[in-house]
Design an enzyme around this catalytic site. Structure first.
Site, short mmCIF file in Angstrom:
data_model
loop_
_atom_site.label_atom_id
_atom_site.label_comp_id
_atom_site.label_asym_id
_atom_site.label_seq_id
_atom_site.Cartn_x
_atom_site.Cartn_y
_atom_site.Cartn_z
N HIS A 77 0.82 -1.20 0.00
CA HIS A 77 0.00 0.00 0.00
C HIS A 77 0.86 1.26 0.00
CE1 HIS A 77 -3.87 -2.05 1.70
NE2 HIS A 77 -3.48 -2.54 0.54
N GLU A 79 0.86 3.97 1.86
CA GLU A 79 1.38 4.40 3.16
C GLU A 79 2.59 3.57 3.56
OE1 GLU A 79 -3.22 4.42 3.54
OE2 GLU A 79 -1.69 3.37 2.39
N CYS A 103 -5.98 1.51 5.78
CA CYS A 103 -6.48 0.24 6.29
C CYS A 103 -5.79 -0.07 7.62
CB CYS A 103 -6.22 -0.88 5.28
SG CYS A 103 -4.47 -1.37 5.16
N CYS A 106 -1.95 -0.57 7.36
CA CYS A 106 -1.23 0.70 7.22
C CYS A 106 -1.29 1.51 8.52
CB CYS A 106 -1.80 1.50 6.06
SG CYS A 106 -1.42 0.74 4.46
#
Length: 163
Positions: A77, A79, A103, A106
């Protein structure tokens, strides 16, 4: 007399986040992240994509199907990429700009890295357990999260020489 129509720091950093997300090859979701320190210096950026050294041709982009035949076990992801791309820089007290609310995976990385503020544009998964877990962890860890509301609907970039 100085220009009056310049963008704010928050618009600038969210713009960098969105621009970073445009590097993602994911056909359904393009997310970018921009980590900024207390002096308004960009520390790191990232976007969602496969791990370094792996060809985009060798992995699936599907959202549905058997787990190993979808993108989910393979994609890093935005992040997480931004945190990893910081390569050991101190992220304590930094803020992160991301176009989609983080999420739970993250959120754990954000908290562990020392980032203290999350600016996000969209919270479209707010009713999922993953987002609920993110907010619970952020609240308990003292990480502030703020929905970014831009004063401009769009910012246009031109590659034509200016001035």
């Amino acid at each position: 007399m100085k220009r009056e129509d310049y963008i704010s720091w928050d618009e600038y950093f969210m713009g960098i986040s969105l621009l970073s997300g445009m590097r993602s090859k994911d056909p359904s979701t393009q997310v970018g992240a921009c980590i900024v320190d207390m002096h308004n210096r960009i520390v790191s950026i990232g976007y969602n994509g496969f791990v370094n050294g792996c060809s985009d041709e060798d992995f699936p982009w599907e959202r549905e199907g058997e787990f190993l035949e979808t993108k989910y076990p393979y994609v890093v992801h935005a992040e997480q990429n931004a945190i990893l791309n910081a390569r050991g820089k101190n992220l304590e007290g930094c803020r992160i700009y991301v176009n989609l609310f983080p999420c739970h995976d993250c959120a754990r990385n954000i908290i562990q890295s020392g980032i203290k503020k999350v600016y996000y544009l969209d919270d479209k998964y707010k009713d999922t357990d993953s987002t609920k877990a993110s907010k619970f962890m952020f609240d308990k860890a003292g990480v502030e999260y703020v929905r970014f509301v831009p004063k401009n609907e769009k910012i246009e970039i031109s590659f034509k020489a200016q001035g």
